[in-house]
Design an enzyme around this catalytic site. Structure first.
Site, PDB file in Angstrom:
ATOM      1  N   GLU A  74     -11.700  24.533  37.464  1.00  0.00           N
ATOM      2  CA  GLU A  74     -11.146  23.593  36.479  1.00  0.00           C
ATOM      3  C   GLU A  74      -9.638  23.528  36.661  1.00  0.00           C
ATOM      4  O   GLU A  74      -8.978  24.546  36.886  1.00  0.00           O
ATOM      5  CB  GLU A  74     -11.425  24.027  35.035  1.00  0.00           C
ATOM      6  CG  GLU A  74     -12.857  23.885  34.576  1.00  0.00           C
ATOM      7  CD  GLU A  74     -13.028  24.298  33.118  1.00  0.00           C
ATOM      8  OE1 GLU A  74     -12.037  24.218  32.338  1.00  0.00           O
ATOM      9  OE2 GLU A  74     -14.141  24.703  32.760  1.00  0.00           O
ATOM     10  N   GLU A 104     -15.389  31.329  31.908  1.00  0.00           N
ATOM     11  CA  GLU A 104     -14.331  31.872  31.061  1.00  0.00           C
ATOM     12  C   GLU A 104     -14.829  32.864  30.002  1.00  0.00           C
ATOM     13  O   GLU A 104     -14.744  32.611  28.796  1.00  0.00           O
ATOM     14  CB  GLU A 104     -13.565  30.738  30.377  1.00  0.00           C
ATOM     15  CG  GLU A 104     -12.903  29.786  31.358  1.00  0.00           C
ATOM     16  CD  GLU A 104     -12.074  28.708  30.689  1.00  0.00           C
ATOM     17  OE1 GLU A 104     -11.374  27.977  31.408  1.00  0.00           O
ATOM     18  OE2 GLU A 104     -12.118  28.591  29.438  1.00  0.00           O
TER      19      GLU A 104
END
Length: 456
Positions: free
Chosen positions: A359, A174
Site C-alpha cells: 500500500e 497491518e
C-alpha cells in the site's frame, strides 16, 4: 537516472518483471453485508455504534463491489496493472467465524479470481484485513487464543478452494493497526482501550500468521506467502538524548515489535522491559512458529513519524510532532524519502527474500469539476515522487519486487467514513458512478510506457 527525471518516467525504468498493481480491502468496498449468508463482522458492529465513525457512515453499501466487481476489474485492465491485491471477508466464508462454511461466500471470491485471471491480472489475496466475525469477538476476539485456531481453519478453507488459482497469499494486513488502534486507542473496531489486551492481540495475530504459512503452502502448491506490516521511519524531533531514546522506543513499538519475531529474533528485549507486566502471555514454541520462513514481506508506507520525549505519556513516554511543510488531507506529512529509507533498512537488517510495497497513496479533498474531471494533481505529484524513491531503493540493493497503489477506488476509510478519499478512481457513493481521476490517468500512462506529463 535520466528516465526518472521530469516527464519521461514509466514502467520501463524498473526491472523486468516488476509487479505493478492496485489494492483494496473487503469491508471498505464490497457492501452487500447481508447478502448470500454473510455474517456480521466487528466493523459492522463498530460502524453502527453511534459516534464511532464520522457522519455515522458504514460499509453497508460502500462501493457495491460485490455486485460491480466485473466493472472494477475492467477498470484495472484499462489501467494496465498486472496484479490486484484484495482481501476476503472472513464472515462471508464462516458467518460464525468457524464451523459451518458458507459456500456462497467462497463462490464470490472464486468468481472474482476467475475474472481477474481472465483479464490477465494476478490475484494477491489477503486473508485478514480487520473484519473479524462478530461471533468470535463475542468470545474474546483476538485476545482469546482460540481465535488463532479459528483463523487457521479459515485459511485452510480458503486456500483449499482457491489455492489452485491464487498463488500469492498475505496472511494479515497491518497487525499493528488491528492490535493498537483497535485495542489500545479504540479508534477502530472492536474499540477497546486496554494496553495488555492490545499486546496480547499482537502476539495472537503473529502466531496465527506463523501457523497459517505451512497450511497455505500445502494447499496452494508453488505459492508465495508473506505478511504485510505498516512501517515508518521514526525520527527524533531533536538531537537531544531524550528525544533520540524516545524515537528508539517508538521504533520498537511500531516497527521492531513485529519485524523482530517474524524474522526469528524474538520480541525486542528493550520493549519487553518497557512493557513489563503488560507484555503478552505466550506458550513454549510460539516464537518458533511465528518465525515460519516466508517468501516476501509486504510494506505499507504512508509517512514517517517524528517524536520527542514526553514524560506525561504513561505508555512509551513519547509524543508525536507535526513535521514538514506539505501534508495530505489526513494531515500526514508528505515524505517520499521515508519510503526509500524503510525499504532499504528492512532489506539490510532483516533480509527478506523479497519486498513488495502493498500500500502507498494519499488523501486529498477531491472534487468533480463542472466538466466531469477530477484534477487531483497533488496525488499525481505524490506518486511521481514516491515512484522515484522506489527506484532509488532498488539501486541501493533492496530486494523490491513490486508496488500496489492504494487505492483503486475511493472507499469506506474506517473511522473517517467517506470523507477521506484515497482512490485514483472517484466514486459517487449516491450513484456508484466511477470516474478515473487525473492521477488514475497518469498511472495508466505510466503503465503503458507513454510519456507521463506533470500536472499544473
Amino acid at each position: 537516472m535520466q528516465a526518472l527525471k521530469g516527464h519521461s518516467m514509466n514502467r520501463n525504468d524498473f526491472p523486468r518483471g516488476f509487479i505493478w498493481g492496485t489494492a483494496t480491502a473487503s469491508y471498505q468496498i464490497e457492501g452487500a453485508v447481508h447478502e448470500d449468508g454473510r455474517g456480521q463482522s466487528i466493523w459492522d458492529t463498530f460502524s453502527h455504534t453511534p459516534g464511532k465513525v464520522k457522519n455515522g457512515d458504514t460499509g453497508d453499501v460502500a462501493c457495491d463491489h460485490y455486485h460491480r466487481y466485473r466493472e472494477d476489474i475492467a477498470l484495472m485492465k484499462e489501467l494496465g496493472v498486472n496484479a490486484y491485491r484484495f482481501s476476503l471477508a472472513w464472515p462471508r466464508v464462516f458467518p460464525e467465524g468457524r464451523g459451518t462454511l458458507n459456500p456462497k461466500g467462497l463462490d464470490f471470491y472464486q468468481r472474482l479470481v476467475d475474472e481477474l485471471l481472465n483479464k490477465d491480472i494476478t490475484p494477491w489475496a489477503t486473508l485478514y484485513h480487520w473484519d473479524l466475525p462478530q461471533a468470535l469477538q463475542d468470545q474474546g476476539g483476538w485476545t482469546n487464543r482460540d481465535t488463532v485456531q479459528a483463523y487457521v481453519e479459515y485459511a485452510d478453507a480458503v486456500s483449499g478452494r482457491l489455492g489452485d488459482r491464487v498463488k500469492h497469499w498475505i496472511t494479515h494486513n497491518e497487525p499493528w493497526v488491528a492490535a493498537i488502534i483497535g485495542h489500545l486507542w479504540g479508534f477502530h473496531a472492536p474499540g477497546l482501550q486496554d494496553a495488555a489486551a492490545a499486546l496480547q492481540v499482537s502476539h495472537h495475530l503473529l502466531l496465527s500468521h506463523g501457523l497459517a504459512v505451512p497450511v497455505l503452502r500445502a494447499n496452494s502448491s508453488g505459492s508465495s506467502v508473506g505478511i504485510t506490516l505498516n512501517l515508518s521511519p521514526i525520527h527524533p524531533a531533536s538531537p537531544a538524548p531524550q528525544d533520540v531514546a524516545a524515537a528508539r522506543r517508538q521504533d520498537g513499538f511500531h516497527n521492531r515489535w513485529f519485524l523482530d519475531p517474524l524474522f526469528g529474533f524474538g520480541y525486542p528485549a528493550d520493549m519487553l522491559e518497557a512493557f513489563g507486566p503488560l507484555a503478552p502471555q505466550m506458550e513454549a514454541g510460539d516464537l518458533e512458529k511465528i518465525a515460519a520462513p516466508t517468501d516476501f514481506l509486504g510494506i505499507n508506507y504512508y509517512t514517517r513519524s517524528v517524536v520527542k520525549h514526553d514524560s506525561s505519556d504513561p505508555f512509551l513516554q513519547t509524543k508525536g510532532v507535526r513535521a514538514g511543510d506539505e501534508h495530505t488531507f489526513f494531515d500526514w506529512e508528505v515524505y517520499p524519502d521515508g519510503l526509500r529509507e524503510i525499504i532499504v533498512r528492512v532489506g539490510r537488517e532483516y533480509r527478506p527474500k523479497a519486498i513488495y510495497i502493498t500500500e502507498n497513496g494519499a488523501t486529498y479533498p477531491d472534487r468533480i469539476d463542472t466538466d466531469g474531471e477530477v484534477r487531483d494533481f497533488e496525488r499525481q505529484r505524490y506518486l511521481e515522487r514516491h515512484f522515484a524513491k522506489l527506484w532509488e531503493a532498488i539501486r541501493e540493493g533492496a530486494p523490491l519486487k513490486g508496488y500496489f497503489l492504494w487505492s483503486l477506488l475511493d472507499n469506506f476509510e474506517w473511522g473517517e467514513g467517506y470523507e477521506k478519499r484515497f482512490g485514483i478512481t472517484y466514486v459517487d457513493f449516491a450513484t456508484q458512478k466511477r470516474t478515473l481521476k487525473h492521477s488514475g490517468r497518469w498511472y495508466r500512462a505510466f503503465l503503458h510506457t507513454t510519456s507521463v506529463l506533470s500536472g499544473n
